[in-house]
Design a protein around this motif. Structure first.
Motif, PDB file in Angstrom:
ATOM      1  N   GLU A  29       0.837  -1.212   0.000  1.00  0.00           N
ATOM      2  CA  GLU A  29       0.000   0.000   0.000  1.00  0.00           C
ATOM      3  C   GLU A  29       0.866   1.254   0.000  1.00  0.00           C
ATOM      4  OE1 GLU A  29      -2.407  -0.581   3.447  1.00  0.00           O
ATOM      5  OE2 GLU A  29      -4.067  -1.502   2.328  1.00  0.00           O
ATOM      6  N   GLU A  79      -9.044  -2.334  -2.007  1.00  0.00           N
ATOM      7  CA  GLU A  79      -8.081  -2.990  -1.135  1.00  0.00           C
ATOM      8  C   GLU A  79      -7.063  -3.745  -1.984  1.00  0.00           C
ATOM      9  OE1 GLU A  79      -9.968  -5.501   1.677  1.00  0.00           O
ATOM     10  OE2 GLU A  79     -11.045  -3.869   2.686  1.00  0.00           O
ATOM     11  N   ARG A 126      -4.014  -3.465  -7.289  1.00  0.00           N
ATOM     12  CA  ARG A 126      -5.045  -2.585  -6.736  1.00  0.00           C
ATOM     13  C   ARG A 126      -5.736  -1.899  -7.915  1.00  0.00           C
ATOM     14  NH1 ARG A 126      -3.650   1.736  -2.045  1.00  0.00           N
ATOM     15  NH2 ARG A 126      -2.637   2.896  -3.711  1.00  0.00           N
TER      16      ARG A 126
END
Length: 389
Positions: A263, A289, A309
């Motif tokens: 992330e 997510e 993603r």
């Protein structure tokens, strides 16, 4: 082996003598009239021929060195010490070969210079543990003298703490000339410790697809950013950071840590896209997510873990249908019109680490990239990565 001997009570550097003067020193040494500087015992004046040239040096007579005395050095080590000494003397910097303070001796002890009032220079070609390096450095620090370490390619084994490294310059040299250049840069105040803080503000250019959504909203589908590291330092090159797919992040981490690392990597590329969307008054895709699957990535022919993603419309939350199957051939990726959208902290993706450097490499601004070069270097490889599954 020592570079310096006491000849008629004066410190004499063997390698700096003329051939005639060296012959006279050899005669004196045979009469046991030359002494070792540290033990004051008789010294032999000797010559060693090796593939790097000829090395002149002093040593104890066989069997006469004190118990526990060790002074075995390679000719490469001596060549580096002498090259450093000559370079500093030529610069007018006060230096002594094989001299020290209190209960220690350095390869070269430097007097007042731009770096410090005194400086110990140590050449370390053979392997030395980080613990031993720390102990020897602290010994000199107790005397108020920092140490410049010049390691050979295999000299240092282990990592030193950043606190120690900041106060004591640490370099690697391949040749005597490299060692001399390093010592000269440090003593002249040109060398510096690069903590990479300058990369906190790295210019970044977004790469995104402008989507005209069926709901009437216009927004940017993020693909990544080009980090213009070259504008910080001329030693670095631009690099692409993906917002949507990677296989190189999170390896070796626990599952939760992997997700966070991926992330963070995606968000780094996303930051410039957000800035560009704000500047031009359009929305930017809302991220899903992070998930992973096994498949091909880039030029890989075998299945590997791929982190992904996707992004959806900020107004209606729909995801463009073609993007779920790869980028359609009729749709062009946009180089967003703002030349540099924002700055990002690029330190987490750098392959370089904080360390001492001899000089700063000024950054440079690349010339405007033509459309063909832009496509060749960024768009076509990106399209290939998107299309593979």
């Amino acid at each position: 082996m020592a570079c310096v001997g006491l000849v008629n009570g004066r410190r004499t550097v063997a390698s700096l003598l003329s051939d005639e003067d060296w012959k006279e020193v050899v005669k004196l040494s045979k009469g046991r009239q030359v002494l070792m500087p540290d033990t004051k015992l008789p010294a032999q004046a000797k010559t060693l021929r090796w593939d790097g040239g000829i090395t002149r040096y002093f040593s104890h007579f066989p069997g006469e060195s004190p118990e526990g005395y060790t002074s075995t050095e390679s000719p490469e080590h001596i060549a580096m010490k002498v090259a450093i000494y000559k370079a500093l003397v030529d610069l007018g910097i006060r230096a002594e070969l094989e001299d020290g303070v209190d209960d220690w001796r350095a390869d070269i002890l430097v007097g007042d210079s731009a770096f410090a009032p005194r400086l110990a220079i140590e050449v370390q070609i053979s392997p030395q543990s980080a613990q031993r390096t720390y102990e020897r450095t602290e010994q000199r620090n107790h005397s108020g003298v920092p140490t410049l370490w010049i390691f050979g390619s295999i000299g240092l084994t282990g990592r030193l703490s950043e606190d120690l490294a900041r106060r004591n310059p640490i370099f690697v040299a391949e040749t005597p000339q490299d060692a001399a250049d390093i010592a000269s840069a440090v003593c002249r105040g040109q060398a510096f410790y690069d903590d990479l803080l300058s990369y906190q503000q790295t210019p970044a250019r977004p790469v995104a697809l402008l989507v005209n959504c069926a709901c009437g909203d216009r927004w940017l589908y993020p693909f990544g950013s080009v980090l213009l590291l070259n504008r910080i330092s001329g030693e670095t090159a631009p690099m692409f950071i993906s917002c949507f797919r990677t296989s190189k992040v999170g390896k070796g981490l626990l599952p939760t840590a992997r997700i966070r690392a991926v992330e963070k990597y995606f968000d780094l590329g996303m930051s410039s896209v957000k800035a560009s969307a704000d500047k031009y008054g359009v929305g930017f895709g809302q991220p899903s997510e992070v998930w992973h699957r096994y498949g091909r990535f880039g030029n890989s022919k075998s299945g590997i873990r791929v982190w992904e993603r996707s992004y959806s419309c900020p107004a209606c939350a729909s995801t463009p249908e073609p993007l779920t199957r790869g980028l359609p051939k009729g749709v062009a990726l946009l180089r967003c019109p703002v030349p540099v959208a924002t700055t990002v902290d690029a330190r987490s993706v750098l392959s370089i680490t904080p360390s001492w450097r001899m000089s700063r490499k000024d950054g440079w601004v690349e010339s405007p990239m033509c459309e063909r070069r832009w496509k060749d270097e960024f768009i076509y490889p990106l399209r290939s990565a998107i299309s593979q599954s």
